[in-house]
Scaffold this active site. Structure first.
Site, short mmCIF file in Angstrom:
data_model
loop_
_atom_site.label_atom_id
_atom_site.label_comp_id
_atom_site.label_asym_id
_atom_site.label_seq_id
_atom_site.Cartn_x
_atom_site.Cartn_y
_atom_site.Cartn_z
N LYS A 113 52.45 43.25 47.92
CA LYS A 113 51.82 42.23 48.99
C LYS A 113 52.97 41.20 49.51
O LYS A 113 52.40 40.75 50.34
CB LYS A 113 50.27 41.58 48.38
CG LYS A 113 49.24 43.11 47.97
CD LYS A 113 47.73 42.02 48.56
CE LYS A 113 47.03 42.85 48.07
NZ LYS A 113 47.17 43.77 47.10
C1 LIG Z 1 46.32 45.20 48.00
C2 LIG Z 1 47.22 46.04 46.34
C3 LIG Z 1 46.76 48.05 46.85
C4 LIG Z 1 45.55 48.23 47.95
O1 LIG Z 1 46.06 47.96 49.51
P1 LIG Z 1 44.93 47.99 50.48
O2 LIG Z 1 45.91 47.59 51.56
O3 LIG Z 1 44.04 46.79 50.09
O4 LIG Z 1 44.33 48.74 50.64
C5 LIG Z 1 47.04 49.38 45.85
N1 LIG Z 1 48.16 48.56 45.16
C6 LIG Z 1 48.03 47.27 45.21
C7 LIG Z 1 48.83 47.42 43.74
C8 LIG Z 1 47.95 46.27 45.40
O5 LIG Z 1 48.41 44.98 45.04
#
Ligand SMILES: *Cc1c(COP(=O)(O)O)cnc(C)c1O
Length: 494
Positions: A113
């Site tokens: 993110k």
């Molecule tokens: C947020 C996240 C996901 C999932 O991503 P989405 O966009 O919500 O589908 C997978 N792995 C990690 C480590 C994350 O922080």
């Protein structure tokens, strides 16, 4: 350059600029902003493969953010993708055996993110200026772990903004909790909520869509905005790294230029994989996007049957950022495959009975995707198997992707080698990893040093800082108490 406009998934009549969609986060009717069409990449893949991450980001983002000037966009990119990232490549592609792995965890919070949340504050402040907004922007965020910290880092001390993060009290790892509660920045606020991620998400969504609440805030000089993955200011920057993954896979000889590449994406809220879909629709030769879920496999069931049902047990797993029952970004895919009126029907049904039937052809839903899920045993096995076979260590989220790829490969040609998106650093989940490979660690915190020895890598700097910082945030609230908490933070309580 033609202007690309955005509209709600629930009403295509009212069109707005990208900067409007970024500032407001969600449409007034509760729908999500989507581009009116998919812009097409205008440079050849050969040209794109010569670009740095930053220049590639510009070429991709300019297709979607047409109301930004070149200078505005390049400045946002420059401010976001700099030495905050431990890799000069920003999102390097490595190979575990012969599987291309896109590592998205070299930012401050060691998870994917960071890529979007390091640029969103800059896109937002440019957008607010463009939209003539004078109010202080209040970022409200619900997090299952990683978003919260990444957003806090992105917005800390950015002038004209405040950020309030809600996380499920017992739904994040020790390290994730510490990362958030030690956050610096006078404009940052962190609240532990009694409930799960969906409760947090619901509370934030209610605050956003309540017109009385918005009016009250405006009077006090505040405007709510979102850093959640429903904001297109987060979605679009994620399109960039799919280009990167493709071009690096070609460069390494894994595929020929123009050949289709399948990509496995560990999925929760459907933001990451949807960005892959947008990349494909903008002309990148991606094949199937593999939606990999953990034991909360509402999406696997949906893709298989066309029936979405949130009426199921919520499970806490070792991949907490994928622990969801309601996958918000899915609404965008529903819209792209049907239309606004059918999207409204499905979303109303979700609200009323917690379930809906895909109001379109199942074949169309399945066309660009494959799907599967991995339970906790499979996740542990995947960590051990990948480590034994290749020496590469994956975190539990990424392991969901590898486990699903392994399962699906049974029905694929022997040469099938999808790329895997790696979403978190193993250093965020050391205990789960050490257990998976047969050790008996005591706690996450004690396992960090052991993992560092095993990997023969130093503990990442941001993690060291977290471990050595004092806790600054102590707020908690009930699942129903979010609004009162927000008012207290903003000084609106009477
Ligand atoms: C947020 C996240 C996901 C999932 O991503 P989405 O966009 O919500 O589908 C997978 N792995 C990690 C480590 C994350 O922080």
């Amino acid at each position: 350059m033609e202007t690309l406009r955005y509209h709600s998934t629930r009403n295509t009549d009212r069109k707005v600029d990208a900067s409007y969609a970024i500032v407001h986060g969600i449409a007034e009717d509760g729908g999500l902003f989507v581009p009116e069409l998919f812009p097409q990449m205008d440079l050849s893949l050969e040209k794109l493969s010569e670009l740095s991450y930053q220049d590639l980001a510009y070429e991709v983002m300019k297709l979607f953010f047409t109301d930004f000037t070149e200078d505005e966009l390049r400045t946002c990119i420059r401010n976001a993708y700099d030495s905050k990232f431990a890799s000069a490549d920003i999102a390097p592609v490595v190979f575990a055996g012969d599987t291309p792995v896109l590592e998205l965890f070299h930012g401050k919070t060691l998870a994917f993110k960071d890529i979007a949340l390091s640029i969103l504050p800059h896109l937002l402040s440019v957008s607010a200026r463009k939209q003539g907004i004078g109010e202080e922007i209040v970022i409200l965020t619900a997090t299952s772990g990683d978003t919260g910290k990444a957003a806090l880092e992105g917005f800390a001390d950015v002038p004209g903004t405040r950020i309030i993060v809600f996380y499920p009290k017992d739904g994040v790892s020790d390290i994730q909790r510490l990362q958030m509660t030690t956050q610096h920045g006078d404009n940052t606020h962190v609240v532990a909520m009694e409930g799960n991620f969906d409760d947090c998400q619901r509370a934030v969504k209610i605050a956003f869509t309540d017109t009385n609440e918005r009016a009250k805030l405006k009077e006090a000089g505040y405007l709510y905005s979102s850093a959640n993955s429903i904001n297109i200011g987060r979605l679009i920057p994620q399109v960039v790294y799919y280009y990167r993954l493709y071009l690096k896979s070609v460069e390494a000889g894994r595929i020929g230029m123009g050949q289709l590449l399948d990509v496995v994406v560990p999925t929760g809220n459907f933001g990451d994989i949807l960005a892959g879909y947008y990349a494909k629709k903008s002309g990148l030769p991606l094949g199937k996007l593999v939606c990999a879920s953990n034991d909360n496999h509402v999406l696997t069931d949906f893709f298989r049957t066309g029936k979405y049902s949130a009426n199921r047990e919520f499970k806490v797993t070792t991949s907490p950022s994928m622990d969801i029952v309601i996958s918000s970004n899915l609404e965008r895919l529903l819209f792209h495959l049907t239309d606004a009126s059918r999207t409204i029907e499905m979303m109303q049904s979700l609200k009323l009975i917690g379930a809906y039937d895909f109001a379109g052809s199942l074949l169309k839903l399945q066309e660009d995707f494959m799907w599967g899920y991995a339970d906790e045993a499979k996740v542990a096995k995947a960590i051990a198997r990948v480590y034994r076979k290749t020496g590469y260590i994956i975190d539990p989220h990424t392991a969901v992707g590898f486990a699903v790829a392994e399962d699906l490969s049974m029905n694929q040609p022997i040469s099938w080698r999808p790329a895997v998106v790696s979403t978190a650093s193993p250093f965020k989940f050391p205990k789960t990893i050490l257990e998976a490979i047969g050790q008996r660690p005591e706690s996450d915190l004690s396992s960090i040093t052991d993992l560092s020895k095993l990997l023969n890598q130093p503990i990442p700097q941001p993690l060291k800082e977290t471990l050595n910082s004092p806790v600054r945030h102590f707020r908690t609230c009930a699942a129903s108490g979010a609004q009162a908490e927000i008012h207290d933070i903003l000084g609106l309580a009477r």
